[in-house]
Design a protein around this motif. Structure first.
Motif, mmCIF file in Angstrom:
data_model
loop_
_atom_site.group_PDB
_atom_site.id
_atom_site.type_symbol
_atom_site.label_atom_id
_atom_site.label_comp_id
_atom_site.label_asym_id
_atom_site.label_seq_id
_atom_site.Cartn_x
_atom_site.Cartn_y
_atom_site.Cartn_z
ATOM 1 N N LEU A 162 0.819 -1.206 0.000
ATOM 2 C CA LEU A 162 0.000 0.000 0.000
ATOM 3 C C LEU A 162 0.849 1.250 0.000
ATOM 4 O O LEU A 162 0.529 2.237 -0.679
ATOM 5 N N GLU A 163 1.947 1.217 0.744
ATOM 6 C CA GLU A 163 2.805 2.396 0.861
ATOM 7 C C GLU A 163 3.835 2.500 -0.253
ATOM 8 O O GLU A 163 4.441 3.543 -0.443
ATOM 9 N N ALA A 164 4.058 1.416 -0.988
ATOM 10 C CA ALA A 164 5.074 1.445 -2.042
ATOM 11 C C ALA A 164 4.571 2.232 -3.248
ATOM 12 O O ALA A 164 3.405 2.104 -3.636
ATOM 13 N N PRO A 165 5.416 3.068 -3.861
ATOM 14 C CA PRO A 165 5.015 3.754 -5.093
ATOM 15 C C PRO A 165 4.624 2.753 -6.167
ATOM 16 O O PRO A 165 5.153 1.633 -6.226
ATOM 17 N N ALA A 166 3.681 3.143 -7.027
ATOM 18 C CA ALA A 166 3.130 2.218 -8.028
ATOM 19 C C ALA A 166 4.209 1.658 -8.943
ATOM 20 O O ALA A 166 4.098 0.534 -9.428
ATOM 21 N N ARG A 167 5.246 2.412 -9.227
ATOM 22 C CA ARG A 167 6.289 1.961 -10.151
ATOM 23 C C ARG A 167 7.596 1.641 -9.431
ATOM 24 O O ARG A 167 8.681 1.835 -9.974
ATOM 25 N N SER A 168 7.484 1.144 -8.225
ATOM 26 C CA SER A 168 8.686 0.755 -7.477
ATOM 27 C C SER A 168 9.368 -0.426 -8.159
ATOM 28 O O SER A 168 8.705 -1.255 -8.799
ATOM 29 N N PRO A 169 10.703 -0.523 -8.026
ATOM 30 C CA PRO A 169 11.392 -1.724 -8.521
ATOM 31 C C PRO A 169 10.853 -2.974 -7.828
ATOM 32 O O PRO A 169 10.398 -2.919 -6.687
ATOM 33 N N TYR A 170 10.936 -4.085 -8.511
ATOM 34 C CA TYR A 170 10.386 -5.332 -7.979
ATOM 35 C C TYR A 170 11.005 -5.678 -6.630
ATOM 36 O O TYR A 170 10.298 -6.094 -5.699
ATOM 37 N N ALA A 171 12.297 -5.483 -6.481
ATOM 38 C CA ALA A 171 13.000 -5.897 -5.263
ATOM 39 C C ALA A 171 12.522 -5.149 -4.035
ATOM 40 O O ALA A 171 12.583 -5.672 -2.917
ATOM 41 N N THR A 172 12.041 -3.931 -4.210
ATOM 42 C CA THR A 172 11.588 -3.145 -3.059
ATOM 43 C C THR A 172 10.075 -2.947 -3.023
ATOM 44 O O THR A 172 9.524 -2.672 -1.956
ATOM 45 N N GLY A 173 9.399 -3.112 -4.155
ATOM 46 C CA GLY A 173 7.964 -2.844 -4.194
ATOM 47 C C GLY A 173 7.092 -4.079 -4.091
ATOM 48 O O GLY A 173 6.049 -4.065 -3.427
ATOM 49 N N VAL A 174 7.489 -5.177 -4.735
ATOM 50 C CA VAL A 174 6.648 -6.374 -4.807
ATOM 51 C C VAL A 174 7.216 -7.529 -3.992
ATOM 52 O O VAL A 174 6.494 -8.206 -3.260
ATOM 53 N N LEU A 175 8.523 -7.755 -4.107
ATOM 54 C CA LEU A 175 9.130 -8.933 -3.494
ATOM 55 C C LEU A 175 8.915 -9.018 -1.983
ATOM 56 O O LEU A 175 8.550 -10.093 -1.481
ATOM 57 N N PRO A 176 9.113 -7.935 -1.190
ATOM 58 C CA PRO A 176 8.895 -8.072 0.256
ATOM 59 C C PRO A 176 7.469 -8.507 0.589
ATOM 60 O O PRO A 176 7.269 -9.342 1.486
#
Length: 474
Positions: free
Chosen positions: A365-379
């Motif tokens: 929810l807090e991650a920017p929509a275009r965050s890199p995968y390693a920091t936005g989706v993977l965790p």
């Protein structure tokens, strides 16, 4: 001294006699049942990654394409109790083989049609077929494999195939959608037909377990209709608002059908389920906890799929691979889940398992929509995967703790009903909120709230002082 191999009965089918060395026929039966369980499980996930492609080609907005997920869940969960009655009256073998054939036919029709309503209807039909085969396969194992080591091993294989099905569905969907989304719907047909051909010879014949002819169609139709009307009302919210005539009409119809279901069941001489089963606190907590875990996970995958493919231009295969950290750990650790429960107890694992997905949703929810995968989706995916490793088996086991043998089948059916209906409702709400807002944050807040509810239920189940479900560490 070597123990005798399994014998066969007069019809040539395996008899339930103790043995540690299975005949080829017993192995064949187990592979048919487990293989079909794999197909049932992957159907839950096989369309998620393909939704954007299907929506573009058939001009289906998200509130309509989500029916491909919720429609299957409605057929599965909405008719699970009715499916159990059908099996009791018509017999396991007949129903199992008929459901496999119906599943294959619906797969072909769904893969070839270009009419959205027909496609959605096939998903509902496949869900009902899965409601017939998934629990029946386990019942066939219980009646064919002797109690003890043999049955435990067979159930472990069956559970492993089921746990791996979701992961397999994601991977197949990502790969096949690269050619055409239609293959994601077509490929189960030949697989199921081959399994049915072997099942025709290997599945043992058994007499119906009930002599009554009361199917309780009125109860089944009012229950499934109520949930269907509720989901339909939710999908109408983006276009007509929460108080629009079509939305309110659907909600009123859902309430009337739910009331009719209650009346039918109270007056029925043989209701679909006995309300006394729900007096078990562990069963109710398991139902709510599993519903929250499953619903929030599928809602999260829906949001992530749209964000990655529509906003960031990812391919279906790349999207599927991105989700593996959430789904693969459960498949890998499924055979060791019993050891975790033996060491820590179900209550602690359920509470810990609910925490991971909630934290993961809040991070996404807090991650920017275009965050890199390693920091936005993977965790987020890692935390969700950890939650399933800890909580999935514990929830399944807790559901039947303290339930009498005579009520255990109904308890399992109610548990699965809750799991599937939560998928339908949360996915529909997620699609409605994601469509009706300029971003996906309202949908993610909803998913987080569902996860928080699951954590609250898990915390309520924690033991206070010494409890048989919470082994003390010396």
């Amino acid at each position: 001294m070597m123990e005798p191999s399994p014998s066969t009965n007069a019809r040539g089918h395996p008899a339930a006699v103790p043995s540690r060395r299975w005949s080829p026929r017993l192995w064949g039966l187990l592979l048919v049942l487990a293989g079909n369980m794999l197909v049932d499980a992957l159907e839950v996930s096989v369309v998620i990654v393909a939704l954007p492609s299907i929506g573009r080609e058939l001009d289906m907005p998200l509130t309509m394409s989500q029916w491909l997920v919720s429609g299957f869940a409605l057929g599965f969960g909405g008719l699970m109790l009715f499916g159990g009655r059908v099996v009791e009256l018509l017999g396991r073998r007949r129903v199992y083989l008929a459901a496999m054939t119906g599943f294959a036919v619906a797969s072909v029709i769904g893969g070839l049609t270009s009419e959205p309503s027909v496609l959605i209807a096939t998903r509902f039909v496949k869900g009902f077929c899965a409601a017939l085969t998934a629990p029946t396969g386990l019942a066939i194992i219980a009646s064919t494999f002797p109690a003890g080591r043999d049955r435990d091993r067979a159930v472990s294989v069956y559970a492993l195939f089921g746990a791996g099905g979701f992961t397999a569905g994601l991977l197949l969907s990502g790969f096949l959608t690269g050619f055409s989304w239609r293959w994601t719907l077509l490929f189960p047909a030949p697989v199921v037909l081959v399994l049915a051909a072997f099942g025709l010879r290997l599945i043992p014949r058994a007499l119906p377990t009930s002599t009554t002819r009361h199917f309780d169609i009125a109860g089944a139709s009012t229950f499934a209709g109520a949930v269907l009307a509720l989901v339909y009302g939710i999908t109408e919210v983006p276009a007509h608002g929460w108080v629009g005539p079509r939305t309110l009409g659907a909600f009123v119809l859902a309430a009337l059908l739910a009331a009719a279901f209650g009346t039918v069941e109270r007056t029925s001489r043989l209701p679909l389920f006995r309300t006394g089963v729900l007096r078990s606190g562990t069963l109710v907590r398991s139902m709510l906890g599993a519903a929250a875990l499953n619903g929030s996970y599928l809602g999260l995958l829906l949001v992530a799929t749209v964000r990655l493919q529509t906003d960031q231009g990812w391919s279906p295969l790349r999207t599927a691979l991105a989700f593996l950290p959430a789904s693969a750990p459960l498949a890998v650790t499924a055979l060791f889940s019993g050891r975790l429960v033996s060491r820590f107890g179900t209550a602690r694992l359920i509470a810990a398992g609910a925490l991971g997905p909630l934290v993961g949703c809040l991070l996404y929810l807090e991650a920017p929509a275009r965050s890199p995968y390693a920091t936005g989706v993977l965790p987020t995916m890692l935390l969700v995967g950890a939650g399933f490793v800890l909580g999935f088996a514990a929830l399944n086991m807790q559901a039947t703790q303290g339930i009498s043998v005579s009520d255990r089948a109904q308890a399992v059916a109610l548990y699965q009903t809750a799991v599937q209906l939560s998928a339908a409702l949360v996915v529909a709400l997620t699609a409605a909120l994601a469509t009706g807002a300029s971003d996906d944050r309202p949908a993610l807040w909803l998913i987080s709230a569902v996860g928080a509810a699951g954590l609250a239920v898990g915390l309520c189940g924690l033991p206070r002082g010494h409890h048989p479900d919470s082994p003390l560490r010396k």
